[in-house]
Design a protein around this motif. Structure first.
Motif, PDB file in Angstrom:
ATOM      1  N   TRP A 250       1.335  -0.991  -0.024  1.00 42.52           N
ATOM      2  CA  TRP A 250      -0.042   0.093  -0.193  1.00 42.52           C
ATOM      3  C   TRP A 250       1.073   1.146   0.106  1.00 42.52           C
ATOM      4  O   TRP A 250       0.770   2.635  -0.145  1.00 42.52           O
ATOM      5  N   THR A 251       2.291   1.288   0.564  1.00 42.97           N
ATOM      6  CA  THR A 251       3.073   1.723  -0.187  1.00 42.97           C
ATOM      7  C   THR A 251       3.787   2.527  -1.373  1.00 42.97           C
ATOM      8  O   THR A 251       4.441   3.224  -1.152  1.00 42.97           O
ATOM      9  N   SER A 252       3.698   1.544  -1.993  1.00 44.19           N
ATOM     10  CA  SER A 252       4.223   1.405  -2.903  1.00 44.19           C
ATOM     11  C   SER A 252       3.723   2.550  -4.241  1.00 44.19           C
ATOM     12  O   SER A 252       2.939   3.166  -4.032  1.00 44.19           O
ATOM     13  N   PRO A 253       4.739   3.527  -4.746  1.00 44.56           N
ATOM     14  CA  PRO A 253       4.315   4.666  -6.097  1.00 44.56           C
ATOM     15  C   PRO A 253       3.615   4.299  -7.002  1.00 44.56           C
ATOM     16  O   PRO A 253       2.347   4.765  -7.445  1.00 44.56           O
ATOM     17  N   LEU A 254       4.377   2.723  -7.218  1.00 46.10           N
ATOM     18  CA  LEU A 254       2.812   2.311  -8.246  1.00 46.10           C
ATOM     19  C   LEU A 254       1.354   2.379  -8.178  1.00 46.10           C
ATOM     20  O   LEU A 254       0.379   2.697  -8.790  1.00 46.10           O
ATOM     21  N   ILE A 255       1.333   2.180  -6.782  1.00 52.77           N
ATOM     22  CA  ILE A 255      -0.402   2.343  -6.387  1.00 52.77           C
ATOM     23  C   ILE A 255      -0.553   4.077  -6.574  1.00 52.77           C
ATOM     24  O   ILE A 255      -2.169   4.099  -6.910  1.00 52.77           O
ATOM     25  N   ASP A 256      -0.112   5.276  -6.580  1.00 57.25           N
ATOM     26  CA  ASP A 256      -0.708   6.486  -6.407  1.00 57.25           C
ATOM     27  C   ASP A 256      -0.327   6.552  -7.520  1.00 57.25           C
ATOM     28  O   ASP A 256      -0.925   7.594  -8.255  1.00 57.25           O
ATOM     29  N   ASP A 257       0.994   6.468  -8.529  1.00 60.86           N
ATOM     30  CA  ASP A 257       1.191   6.339 -10.101  1.00 60.86           C
ATOM     31  C   ASP A 257      -0.484   6.167 -10.813  1.00 60.86           C
ATOM     32  O   ASP A 257      -0.865   7.014 -11.106  1.00 60.86           O
ATOM     33  N   ILE A 258      -0.805   5.000 -10.549  1.00 58.13           N
ATOM     34  CA  ILE A 258      -1.582   3.834 -11.203  1.00 58.13           C
ATOM     35  C   ILE A 258      -2.660   5.451 -11.154  1.00 58.13           C
ATOM     36  O   ILE A 258      -3.994   5.180 -11.338  1.00 58.13           O
ATOM     37  N   LYS A 259      -2.858   5.870  -9.545  1.00 54.98           N
ATOM     38  CA  LYS A 259      -4.319   6.159  -8.972  1.00 54.98           C
ATOM     39  C   LYS A 259      -4.548   7.531  -9.663  1.00 54.98           C
ATOM     40  O   LYS A 259      -5.676   8.013 -10.436  1.00 54.98           O
ATOM     41  N   ARG A 260      -3.452   8.789 -10.171  1.00 55.45           N
ATOM     42  CA  ARG A 260      -3.271   9.282 -10.987  1.00 55.45           C
ATOM     43  C   ARG A 260      -3.382   8.952 -12.266  1.00 55.45           C
ATOM     44  O   ARG A 260      -4.452  10.549 -12.416  1.00 55.45           O
ATOM     45  N   CYS A 261      -3.298   8.511 -12.709  1.00 50.07           N
ATOM     46  CA  CYS A 261      -3.299   7.889 -14.479  1.00 50.07           C
ATOM     47  C   CYS A 261      -4.945   7.430 -14.474  1.00 50.07           C
ATOM     48  O   CYS A 261      -5.638   8.778 -15.049  1.00 50.07           O
ATOM     49  N   ALA A 262      -5.340   6.924 -13.496  1.00 54.91           N
ATOM     50  CA  ALA A 262      -6.956   7.013 -13.554  1.00 54.91           C
ATOM     51  C   ALA A 262      -7.575   8.406 -13.486  1.00 54.91           C
ATOM     52  O   ALA A 262      -8.405   8.840 -13.972  1.00 54.91           O
ATOM     53  N   ASP A 263      -7.767   8.812 -12.613  1.00 57.33           N
ATOM     54  CA  ASP A 263      -8.257  10.477 -12.311  1.00 57.33           C
ATOM     55  C   ASP A 263      -7.764  11.214 -12.496  1.00 57.33           C
ATOM     56  O   ASP A 263      -8.935  12.435 -13.443  1.00 57.33           O
ATOM     57  N   ALA A 264      -7.067  11.334 -13.585  1.00 54.69           N
ATOM     58  CA  ALA A 264      -6.787  12.409 -14.752  1.00 54.69           C
ATOM     59  C   ALA A 264      -8.139  11.947 -15.947  1.00 54.69           C
ATOM     60  O   ALA A 264      -7.838  12.837 -16.624  1.00 54.69           O
ATOM     61  N   ILE A 265      -7.385  10.459 -16.447  1.00 50.29           N
ATOM     62  CA  ILE A 265      -8.951  10.524 -17.093  1.00 50.29           C
ATOM     63  C   ILE A 265      -9.715  10.212 -16.800  1.00 50.29           C
ATOM     64  O   ILE A 265     -11.100  10.894 -17.913  1.00 50.29           O
TER      65      ILE A 265
END
Length: 282
Positions: A250-265
């Motif tokens: 849950w602390t992985s930067p990948l989680i924040d990154d994929i959420k930012r991508c989905a939120d931007a879309i």
């Protein structure tokens, strides 16, 4: 863009020059601040507050409002005298939304995410049998996974499926879950059902689904939902990679990154409040 110093050497660290601002009609840009102010507020505004938000005098704002009112971009409440966006603004917004293609919008954004993360990234939509992969960005490091365009993902056993199962109305996925169980060849036990429900609650709370070495040993996955302007989940963005290089803590930067991508879309599709959606579904 690199520049040259007085000695003739190129300076690669120089800040790129900003593109020249194209000439427009200044009065339209000034008046547009009024529309932006109305857009940013969820309620109607009196003239004084609206003029202040737009950074202009009351008299100047009133002149713009009269013209916008004639066009239907703005309307004034006859009882309170306050202003709000008018019917033409609504029609323009709906017309723009109807022309949006979620997949077309998602492809370049997911490509950037794939290049940035170095992982394989897929776009999925909900089909008749379950979530279907409609586009795939493969990483430079091939992984042995049977995922390609047209692959139907399990609702219960994949991160992609869990996103849809967690956020779609229960009635809509009942039949899909039945088909999922038939394809898997088994009906889940009570313990498995309870575990699945806990997983769905976690997806709603965290805003992302995980697959940790399951259903494919040695492969991890993350999936995040994309919402349209009405808060309906229309896509799932899924990234997968080998366990050794794909961190799903849950602390992985990948989680924040994929959420930012989905939120931007989602933002491109007109969605503005992802957290509220997750709360309602929970």
């Amino acid at each position: 863009m690199a520049t040259r110093s007085s000695s003739g050497k190129r300076n690669a660290d120089a800040t790129p020059a900003a593109p020249p601002r194209r000439r427009g009609i200044q009065s339209i840009e000034v008046g547009g601040k009024i529309l932006l102010a109305l857009l940013e507020h969820s309620s109607s505004l009196p003239l004084g507050a609206l003029a202040k938000a737009a950074g202009m005098s009351g008299a100047n704002a009133h002149a713009y409002l009269v013209s916008y009112g004639n066009l239907g971009l703005v309307r004034q409440d006859p009882n309170t005298g306050e202003y709000e966006l008018g019917p033409l603004a609504l029609q323009l917004g709906l017309a723009a939304l109807h022309r949006l293609d979620p997949i077309k919008i998602a492809i370049p954004m997911t490509r950037e995410f794939a290049e940035r993360s170095g992982q394989t990234v897929a776009i999925a939509v909900l089909g008749n049998l379950g979530p279907v992969i409609v586009h795939l960005h493969e990483s430079n490091y091939p992984i042995h996974v049977n995922m390609r365009t047209g692959t139907v993902m399990s609702l219960t056993n994949t991160a992609t499926g869990k996103v849809f199962a967690a956020l779609l109305p229960p009635k809509k996925i009942e039949s899909l879950l039945h088909e999922d169980h038939l394809r898997l060849g088994a009906v889940p036990s009570l313990g498995q059902t309870e575990k699945f429900e806990r997983t769905l609650r976690e997806v709603r709370q965290r805003g992302v689904a995980r697959a940790v070495g399951d259903p494919i040993p040695g492969i991890n996955g993350l999936s995040a939902p994309v919402f349209d302007s009405n808060g309906n989940v229309v896509l799932a963005i899924t990234a997968i990679g080998a366990v050794g290089v794909f961190d799903v803590r849950w602390t992985s930067p990948l989680i924040d990154d994929i959420k930012r991508c989905a939120d931007a879309i989602s933002a491109e599709l007109g969605w503005q409040n992802r957290d509220a959606r997750a709360t309602r579904q929970g």
